[in-house]
Design a protein around this motif. Structure first.
Motif, PDB file in Angstrom:
ATOM      1  N   ASP A   1       8.492 -11.331 -16.180  1.00 34.91           N
ATOM      2  CA  ASP A   1       8.755 -10.305 -15.178  1.00 34.91           C
ATOM      3  C   ASP A   1       8.270  -8.926 -15.607  1.00 34.91           C
ATOM      4  N   ALA A   2       7.999  -8.741 -16.884  1.00 31.90           N
ATOM      5  CA  ALA A   2       7.630  -7.416 -17.363  1.00 31.90           C
ATOM      6  C   ALA A   2       6.338  -6.934 -16.716  1.00 31.90           C
ATOM      7  N   ASP A   3       5.444  -7.859 -16.354  1.00 28.25           N
ATOM      8  CA  ASP A   3       4.185  -7.483 -15.732  1.00 28.25           C
ATOM      9  C   ASP A   3       4.165  -7.818 -14.247  1.00 28.25           C
ATOM     10  N   CYS A   4       5.341  -7.943 -13.651  1.00 27.02           N
ATOM     11  CA  CYS A   4       5.421  -8.368 -12.256  1.00 27.02           C
ATOM     12  C   CYS A   4       4.788  -7.352 -11.324  1.00 27.02           C
ATOM     13  N   VAL A   5       4.977  -6.067 -11.598  1.00 25.54           N
ATOM     14  CA  VAL A   5       4.463  -5.020 -10.729  1.00 25.54           C
ATOM     15  C   VAL A   5       3.241  -4.386 -11.366  1.00 25.54           C
ATOM     16  N   THR A   6       2.131  -4.351 -10.625  1.00 22.52           N
ATOM     17  CA  THR A   6       0.878  -3.811 -11.107  1.00 22.52           C
ATOM     18  C   THR A   6       0.469  -2.677 -10.186  1.00 22.52           C
ATOM     19  N   ILE A   7      -0.104  -1.620 -10.750  1.00 25.16           N
ATOM     20  CA  ILE A   7      -0.552  -0.501  -9.921  1.00 25.16           C
ATOM     21  C   ILE A   7      -2.072  -0.403  -9.945  1.00 25.16           C
ATOM     22  N   VAL A   8      -2.644  -0.069  -8.797  1.00 21.52           N
ATOM     23  CA  VAL A   8      -4.062   0.202  -8.698  1.00 21.52           C
ATOM     24  C   VAL A   8      -4.200   1.577  -8.057  1.00 21.52           C
ATOM     25  N   ARG A   9      -4.951   2.440  -8.654  1.00 26.59           N
ATOM     26  CA  ARG A   9      -5.204   3.752  -8.041  1.00 26.59           C
ATOM     27  C   ARG A   9      -6.652   3.780  -7.570  1.00 26.59           C
ATOM     28  N   LEU A  10      -6.876   4.019  -6.268  1.00 27.45           N
ATOM     29  CA  LEU A  10      -8.224   4.035  -5.714  1.00 27.45           C
ATOM     30  C   LEU A  10      -8.933   5.333  -6.069  1.00 27.45           C
ATOM     31  N   ASP A  11     -10.248   5.233  -6.207  1.00 32.05           N
ATOM     32  CA  ASP A  11     -11.034   6.451  -6.372  1.00 32.05           C
ATOM     33  C   ASP A  11     -10.934   7.305  -5.116  1.00 32.05           C
ATOM     34  N   HIS A  12     -10.995   8.628  -5.314  1.00 33.20           N
ATOM     35  CA  HIS A  12     -10.906   9.533  -4.167  1.00 33.20           C
ATOM     36  C   HIS A  12     -12.297   9.673  -3.563  1.00 33.20           C
ATOM     37  N   VAL A  13     -12.536   8.893  -2.529  1.00 37.78           N
ATOM     38  CA  VAL A  13     -13.870   8.867  -1.942  1.00 37.78           C
ATOM     39  C   VAL A  13     -13.987   9.778  -0.730  1.00 37.78           C
TER      40      VAL A  13
ATOM     41  N   THR B   1       0.835  -1.198   0.000  1.00 38.63           N
ATOM     42  CA  THR B   1       0.000   0.000   0.000  1.00 38.63           C
ATOM     43  C   THR B   1       0.869   1.247   0.000  1.00 38.63           C
ATOM     44  N   ALA B   2       0.414   2.282  -0.693  1.00 42.15           N
ATOM     45  CA  ALA B   2       1.220   3.487  -0.859  1.00 42.15           C
ATOM     46  C   ALA B   2       0.376   4.727  -0.644  1.00 42.15           C
ATOM     47  N   CYS B   3       0.861   5.614   0.221  1.00 44.03           N
ATOM     48  CA  CYS B   3       0.237   6.930   0.370  1.00 44.03           C
ATOM     49  C   CYS B   3       1.208   7.849   1.099  1.00 44.03           C
ATOM     50  N   GLY B   4       2.014   8.574   0.347  1.00 40.32           N
ATOM     51  CA  GLY B   4       2.877   9.584   0.923  1.00 40.32           C
ATOM     52  C   GLY B   4       4.109   9.078   1.634  1.00 40.32           C
ATOM     53  N   GLN B   5       4.566   7.856   1.310  1.00 34.81           N
ATOM     54  CA  GLN B   5       5.773   7.350   1.972  1.00 34.81           C
ATOM     55  C   GLN B   5       7.060   7.834   1.322  1.00 34.81           C
ATOM     56  N   GLY B   6       6.971   8.556   0.217  1.00 36.62           N
ATOM     57  CA  GLY B   6       8.174   9.049  -0.449  1.00 36.62           C
ATOM     58  C   GLY B   6       9.011   7.904  -0.985  1.00 36.62           C
ATOM     59  N   THR B   7      10.323   8.051  -0.855  1.00 37.34           N
ATOM     60  CA  THR B   7      11.230   7.031  -1.381  1.00 37.34           C
ATOM     61  C   THR B   7      11.114   5.712  -0.620  1.00 37.34           C
TER      62      THR B   7
ATOM     63  N   ILE C   1       1.448  -6.163  -6.319  1.00 38.25           N
ATOM     64  CA  ILE C   1       0.412  -5.170  -6.615  1.00 38.25           C
ATOM     65  C   ILE C   1       0.644  -3.974  -5.708  1.00 38.25           C
ATOM     66  N   VAL C   2       0.922  -2.823  -6.287  1.00 39.85           N
ATOM     67  CA  VAL C   2       1.105  -1.585  -5.538  1.00 39.85           C
ATOM     68  C   VAL C   2      -0.206  -0.812  -5.589  1.00 39.85           C
ATOM     69  N   VAL C   3      -0.799  -0.581  -4.446  1.00 41.45           N
ATOM     70  CA  VAL C   3      -2.069   0.138  -4.381  1.00 41.45           C
ATOM     71  C   VAL C   3      -1.792   1.579  -3.971  1.00 41.45           C
ATOM     72  N   ASP C   4      -2.054   2.509  -4.874  1.00 43.97           N
ATOM     73  CA  ASP C   4      -1.838   3.932  -4.616  1.00 43.97           C
ATOM     74  C   ASP C   4      -3.109   4.504  -3.992  1.00 43.97           C
ATOM     75  N   ASP C   5      -3.042   4.745  -2.707  1.00 37.31           N
ATOM     76  CA  ASP C   5      -4.216   5.211  -1.974  1.00 37.31           C
ATOM     77  C   ASP C   5      -4.320   6.729  -2.020  1.00 37.31           C
ATOM     78  N   GLY C   6      -4.489   7.258  -3.228  1.00 39.27           N
ATOM     79  CA  GLY C   6      -4.703   8.685  -3.395  1.00 39.27           C
ATOM     80  C   GLY C   6      -3.503   9.538  -3.096  1.00 39.27           C
ATOM     81  N   SER C   7      -2.296   9.081  -3.458  1.00 38.23           N
ATOM     82  CA  SER C   7      -1.099   9.871  -3.211  1.00 38.23           C
ATOM     83  C   SER C   7      -1.162  11.194  -3.960  1.00 38.23           C
ATOM     84  N   ALA C   8      -0.768  12.274  -3.294  1.00 40.00           N
ATOM     85  CA  ALA C   8      -0.746  13.583  -3.939  1.00 40.00           C
ATOM     86  C   ALA C   8       0.360  13.657  -4.981  1.00 40.00           C
ATOM     87  N   ASP C   9       1.473  12.964  -4.735  1.00 39.21           N
ATOM     88  CA  ASP C   9       2.618  12.970  -5.641  1.00 39.21           C
ATOM     89  C   ASP C   9       2.835  11.554  -6.153  1.00 39.21           C
TER      90      ASP C   9
END
Length: 326
Positions: free
Chosen positions: A74-86, A19-25, A45-53
């Protein structure tokens, strides 16, 4: 993080959800720690929980996937999901983020990791056999090595449902059975003040049946990022509110284990009181600089060991203290 071993194996039955939201590097380091596993999940699967950046999310998705960055599987090993801003703050919460990622996975085992934390290289290799070998184990993790503002080792103990009712005994970074995640209805997305892992682990144990347990391998397997947080008072207020919600949702389990839970909570409170008492005796300046300590010493609490603690503290400060009765 360094180069990955060329003899790296793939666990075809494991998906990692980060899960990802504002953790930076820190997010990049988290994904690299999954890619660097001695036994690597087949998919991340990297889930972007509404990151501003989005910059760090994008950087995590371009982390090298093999020592030589081969194309192919391996080309599709990492997948991103961006959640709707609820929500107005453009953030759906870690529970919603985890649920969204796990819902996309099609493997029987899920490795859950918060962006910023890191798996040590043998996490999957050590925890996966535990679930393979014993169907009563609903999740597995390991000991924690803290970095950031705290340098220490945290030793969660795992255990059965009864062990988890007074406190959480498993790190959020764990390997769990996807089928049980689905059976218990996922993480509770209404818990936005924290402690969602605790509630989820209780539900996972309930879903696993009477012999279910969570195993913690006695080995350092997770690097836990520690940050400056809220005051202890604020934390305990949030914990009390969370415990109320957890009891409400799992009332039957608490009713069945009311005696052991009450005794365990009382023991935890006693341990914290003794640690605070030791701190005040070693650092008497707390009596001058801590408003809560001064208030406690002037008006000790009754019926919970407070008066006794105040007596011991005062006796340690004075060779033979005695105050006349009024």
């Amino acid at each position: 993080m360094g180069s990955m071993a060329s003899h790296q194996r793939i666990a075809q039955d494991v998906t990692a959800v980060v899960t990802a939201c504002g953790q930076g590097t820190g997010l990049v380091e988290s994904v690299e720690s999954v890619l660097g596993q001695s036994v690597r999940p087949v998919r991340i699967i990297v889930v972007d929980d509404g990151s501003a950046d989005r910059a760090d999310v994008d950087a995590a998705l371009h982390a090298p996937k093999t020592p030589e960055s081969h194309a192919g599987d391996d080309a599709d090993c990492v997948t991103i999901v961006r959640l709707d801003h609820v929500r107005l703050d453009h953030n759906s919460g870690v529970s919603a983020a985890r649920n969204a990622g796990i819902a996309l996975a099609n493997t029987p085992y899920i490795c859950v990791l918060d962006g910023g934390d890191r798996l040590l290289p043998h996490f999957v290799e050590r925890t996966l056999p535990v679930l393979h070998d014993d169907t009563n184990v609903v999740a597995a993790s390991g000991l924690l090595k803290c970095f950031g503002v705290l340098n220490g080792v945290v030793r969660p103990v795992g255990g059965t449902l009864a062990d988890f009712l007074p406190r959480d005994c498993c790190p959020s970074a764990c390997l769990l059975r996807r089928g049980l995640w689905e059976r218990r209805g996922g993480y509770d997305e209404s818990m936005r003040e924290g402690f969602e892992d605790w509630e989820f682990h209780i539900g996972l144990l309930e879903a696993g049946g009477p012999d279910a347990r969570i195993e913690v391998v006695d080995e350092l397997l997770v690097n836990l990022r520690t940050l400056p947080g809220q005051s202890g008072t604020t934390y305990m207020e949030r914990r009390s509110r969370a415990l109320g919600r957890i009891i409400s949702r799992h009332r039957e389990s608490y009713a069945a284990h009311v005696e052991s839970t009450a005794l365990a909570l009382d023991a935890l409170a006693g341990d914290r009181l003794r640690m605070w008492e030791d701190a005040v005796q070693v650092h008497p300046e707390l009596l001058q600089h801590s408003m809560h300590t001064r208030s406690f010493m002037g008006h000790p609490t009754f019926g919970d060991g407070g008066v006794e603690a105040a007596v011991r503290i005062n006796r340690a400060r004075c060779s033979a203290p005695f105050y006349p009765a009024e």
